[in-house]
Structure formats: structure tokens, C-alpha cells
Design a protein around this motif. Structure first.
Motif, PDB file in Angstrom:
ATOM      1  N   LEU A  51      53.593  -5.234  32.703  1.00 13.05           N
ATOM      2  CA  LEU A  51      54.134  -6.147  33.705  1.00 13.05           C
ATOM      3  C   LEU A  51      54.337  -5.476  35.062  1.00 13.05           C
ATOM      4  N   ASN A  52      53.975  -4.206  35.158  1.00 12.87           N
ATOM      5  CA  ASN A  52      54.198  -3.414  36.367  1.00 12.87           C
ATOM      6  C   ASN A  52      55.684  -3.411  36.762  1.00 12.87           C
ATOM      7  N   ASP A  53      56.541  -3.358  35.749  1.00 12.44           N
ATOM      8  CA  ASP A  53      57.993  -3.323  35.944  1.00 12.44           C
ATOM      9  C   ASP A  53      58.428  -1.859  35.890  1.00 12.44           C
ATOM     10  N   GLN A  54      58.292  -1.198  37.017  1.00 13.07           N
ATOM     11  CA  GLN A  54      58.553   0.235  37.090  1.00 13.07           C
ATOM     12  C   GLN A  54      60.027   0.572  36.859  1.00 13.07           C
ATOM     13  N   GLU A  55      60.903  -0.340  37.216  1.00 11.61           N
ATOM     14  CA  GLU A  55      62.337  -0.071  37.065  1.00 11.61           C
ATOM     15  C   GLU A  55      62.730  -0.038  35.586  1.00 11.61           C
ATOM     16  N   THR A  56      62.241  -1.024  34.814  1.00  9.30           N
ATOM     17  CA  THR A  56      62.521  -1.020  33.381  1.00  9.30           C
ATOM     18  C   THR A  56      61.845   0.162  32.715  1.00  9.30           C
ATOM     19  N   LEU A  57      60.622   0.444  33.121  1.00  9.17           N
ATOM     20  CA  LEU A  57      59.893   1.591  32.596  1.00  9.17           C
ATOM     21  C   LEU A  57      60.676   2.878  32.842  1.00  9.17           C
ATOM     22  N   GLY A  58      61.190   3.048  34.044  1.00 13.18           N
ATOM     23  CA  GLY A  58      61.976   4.238  34.376  1.00 13.18           C
ATOM     24  C   GLY A  58      63.256   4.332  33.579  1.00 13.18           C
ATOM     25  N   LEU A  59      63.954   3.213  33.425  1.00 13.45           N
ATOM     26  CA  LEU A  59      65.199   3.196  32.651  1.00 13.45           C
ATOM     27  C   LEU A  59      64.938   3.638  31.221  1.00 13.45           C
ATOM     28  N   MET A  60      63.921   3.053  30.608  1.00 11.12           N
ATOM     29  CA  MET A  60      63.643   3.378  29.212  1.00 11.12           C
ATOM     30  C   MET A  60      63.108   4.807  29.068  1.00 11.12           C
ATOM     31  N   ALA A  61      62.351   5.265  30.049  1.00  9.47           N
ATOM     32  CA  ALA A  61      61.860   6.652  30.012  1.00  9.47           C
ATOM     33  C   ALA A  61      63.028   7.632  30.114  1.00  9.47           C
ATOM     34  N   ASN A  62      64.009   7.322  30.949  1.00 15.32           N
ATOM     35  CA  ASN A  62      65.183   8.192  31.092  1.00 15.32           C
ATOM     36  C   ASN A  62      65.982   8.262  29.792  1.00 15.32           C
ATOM     37  N   ILE A  63      66.221   7.105  29.178  1.00 17.09           N
ATOM     38  CA  ILE A  63      66.954   7.090  27.909  1.00 17.09           C
ATOM     39  C   ILE A  63      66.121   7.794  26.838  1.00 17.09           C
ATOM     40  N   GLY A  64      64.820   7.525  26.833  1.00 15.39           N
ATOM     41  CA  GLY A  64      63.938   8.169  25.866  1.00 15.39           C
ATOM     42  C   GLY A  64      63.953   9.680  25.990  1.00 15.39           C
ATOM     43  N   ALA A  65      64.017  10.185  27.207  1.00 19.23           N
ATOM     44  CA  ALA A  65      64.061  11.642  27.414  1.00 19.23           C
ATOM     45  C   ALA A  65      65.340  12.234  26.816  1.00 19.23           C
ATOM     46  N   ILE A  66      66.444  11.521  26.946  1.00 14.75           N
ATOM     47  CA  ILE A  66      67.705  11.966  26.338  1.00 14.75           C
ATOM     48  C   ILE A  66      67.549  12.033  24.822  1.00 14.75           C
ATOM     49  N   TYR A  67      66.909  11.013  24.248  1.00 13.20           N
ATOM     50  CA  TYR A  67      66.730  10.974  22.797  1.00 13.20           C
ATOM     51  C   TYR A  67      65.762  12.058  22.336  1.00 13.20           C
ATOM     52  N   GLN A  68      64.724  12.317  23.108  1.00 13.12           N
ATOM     53  CA  GLN A  68      63.806  13.398  22.753  1.00 13.12           C
ATOM     54  C   GLN A  68      64.542  14.743  22.724  1.00 13.12           C
ATOM     55  N   LYS A  69      65.442  14.941  23.671  1.00 14.83           N
ATOM     56  CA  LYS A  69      66.212  16.181  23.687  1.00 14.83           C
ATOM     57  C   LYS A  69      67.127  16.264  22.467  1.00 14.83           C
ATOM     58  N   HIS A  70      67.774  15.149  22.122  1.00 13.81           N
ATOM     59  CA  HIS A  70      68.618  15.131  20.925  1.00 13.81           C
ATOM     60  C   HIS A  70      67.795  15.428  19.676  1.00 13.81           C
ATOM     61  N   ILE A  71      66.611  14.836  19.585  1.00 18.02           N
ATOM     62  CA  ILE A  71      65.736  15.072  18.431  1.00 18.02           C
ATOM     63  C   ILE A  71      65.422  16.557  18.314  1.00 18.02           C
ATOM     64  N   TRP A  72      65.088  17.176  19.414  1.00 19.59           N
ATOM     65  CA  TRP A  72      64.782  18.605  19.413  1.00 19.59           C
ATOM     66  C   TRP A  72      66.018  19.429  19.024  1.00 19.59           C
ATOM     67  N   MET A  73      67.148  19.146  19.661  1.00 24.75           N
ATOM     68  CA  MET A  73      68.350  19.952  19.434  1.00 24.75           C
ATOM     69  C   MET A  73      68.909  19.767  18.024  1.00 24.75           C
ATOM     70  N   TYR A  74      69.022  18.531  17.560  1.00 21.37           N
ATOM     71  CA  TYR A  74      69.567  18.298  16.223  1.00 21.37           C
ATOM     72  C   TYR A  74      68.612  18.814  15.159  1.00 21.37           C
ATOM     73  N   GLY A  75      67.318  18.688  15.422  1.00 21.81           N
ATOM     74  CA  GLY A  75      66.338  19.251  14.503  1.00 21.81           C
ATOM     75  C   GLY A  75      66.470  20.762  14.398  1.00 21.81           C
ATOM     76  N   ALA A  76      66.689  21.395  15.548  1.00 23.88           N
ATOM     77  CA  ALA A  76      66.876  22.853  15.560  1.00 23.88           C
ATOM     78  C   ALA A  76      68.155  23.236  14.825  1.00 23.88           C
ATOM     79  N   TRP A  77      69.211  22.461  14.999  1.00 28.58           N
ATOM     80  CA  TRP A  77      70.488  22.746  14.331  1.00 28.58           C
ATOM     81  C   TRP A  77      70.347  22.631  12.817  1.00 28.58           C
ATOM     82  N   LEU A  78      69.539  21.692  12.361  1.00 27.63           N
ATOM     83  CA  LEU A  78      69.351  21.491  10.930  1.00 27.63           C
ATOM     84  C   LEU A  78      68.412  22.509  10.280  1.00 27.63           C
ATOM     85  N   THR A  79      67.649  23.240  11.088  1.00 26.54           N
ATOM     86  CA  THR A  79      66.699  24.216  10.556  1.00 26.54           C
ATOM     87  C   THR A  79      67.436  25.356   9.886  1.00 26.54           C
ATOM     88  N   LYS A  80      67.006  25.664   8.714  1.00 26.07           N
ATOM     89  CA  LYS A  80      67.676  26.722   7.934  1.00 26.07           C
ATOM     90  C   LYS A  80      66.856  27.984   7.984  1.00 26.07           C
TER      91      LYS A  80
END
Length: 149
Positions: free
Chosen positions: A120-149
Motif C-alpha cells: 500500500l506504500n504505507d511507509q509509516e506503518t511499515l516503519g512502525l512495524m519494522a521498529n517493533i520487529g527490530a526490538i523483538y529480533q534483539k529479544h530473540i537473540w538475547m533470550y536465545g543466548a541466555w538459554l544456551t547452555k
């Protein structure tokens, strides 16, 4: 408005997902036990604050593009991709493992929204979701690292 219908629906699903996720995180926060309590318990407070901000940002964006955000627990549960968590004691490993799975599910939901927004060329929604997604990607990396034995 019609061109935004699918986008608004997917964003509303995410509003519900985030409410369910926050409830799950709160459940873990209240029912956390074990040796990592003092590390994970305050971390869960931060996650809940993040989710509150994300709910508000997504709901306000829905309004900006001509929609109306979902606002009932019944509707959230009807449309969420997340399973509710049982009320019981959780170790830090159990809570973080569950949250990690939910972060991954939510990230896939954000990607659906980003594709719709891009079409839809809705750059604002795209940016919002990309920003939240980046936070979640960081959590995935960090929590995954914490769980690694």
C-alpha cells in the motif's frame, strides 16, 4: 478505507496478540520461582512496559489509517496466534523459553503487516512495524543466548 481493510485487520490481530502476550508475561512475572528470579523478574517489568507502548502505537496507527482498534478480551482471544499460559509456578528457563517462542510468532505477524503496508506504500506503518520487529529480533537473540547452555 477499503484498500486498508486487510492491513487494519492484521494490525488489530496484533493489538490482540500484544494484549495476550502482556498477560502471559505478567503471569510469568507473578509466578516466577527459582535461582534466576532476581534477574528475570525485573526484566519482565521492562517487557511489559514495552508491550504497553507497542499496543498504544499500533492502536493509534490503526486510527490514523481509518480503522478502529479492537478493544475487547473476547475479540483478542478470538484472533490471537498465541496460546494462553496456565497459572502455575514457572522457572526462569520456562518463562523465557515460552516468551522466545511468542517473540518469534509475533515477529512473523509483524512481517505480514509490513508486506501489506509495503504493498500500500504505507511507509509509516511499515516503519512502525519494522521498529517493533527490530526490538523483538534483539529479544530473540538475547533470550536465545541466555538459554544456551
Amino acid at each position: 478505507m477499503d484498500e486498508n481493510k486487510s492491513l487494519i485487520f492484521q494490525m488489530n490481530k496484533v493489538v490482540g496478540d500484544l494484549h495476550v502476550f502482556k498477560t502471559k508475561v505478567h503471569n510469568y512475572h507473578w509466578n516466577l520461582v527459582g535461582e534466576h528470579f532476581f534477574v528475570v523478574h525485573p526484566m519482565l517489568d521492562c517487557v511489559m512496559c514495552e508491550i504497553d507502548e507497542q499496543i498504544d502505537e499500533v492502536a493509534e496507527r490503526i486510527l490514523m489509517i481509518g480503522g478502529r482498534p479492537f478493544g475487547s478480551l473476547e475479540v483478542y482471544l478470538k484472533h490471537t496466534v498465541l496460546a494462553e499460559a496456565e497459572t502455575k509456578a514457572y522457572t526462569a528457563e520456562e518463562a523465557v523459553t515460552s516468551m522466545l517462542a511468542d517473540f518469534r510468532l509475533l515477529l512473523s505477524e509483524f512481517n505480514i503487516i509490513m508486506k501489506l503496508a509495503e504493498d500500500l506504500n504505507d511507509q509509516e506503518t511499515l516503519g512502525l512495524m519494522a521498529n517493533i520487529g527490530a526490538i523483538y529480533q534483539k529479544h530473540i537473540w538475547m533470550y536465545g543466548a541466555w538459554l544456551t547452555k
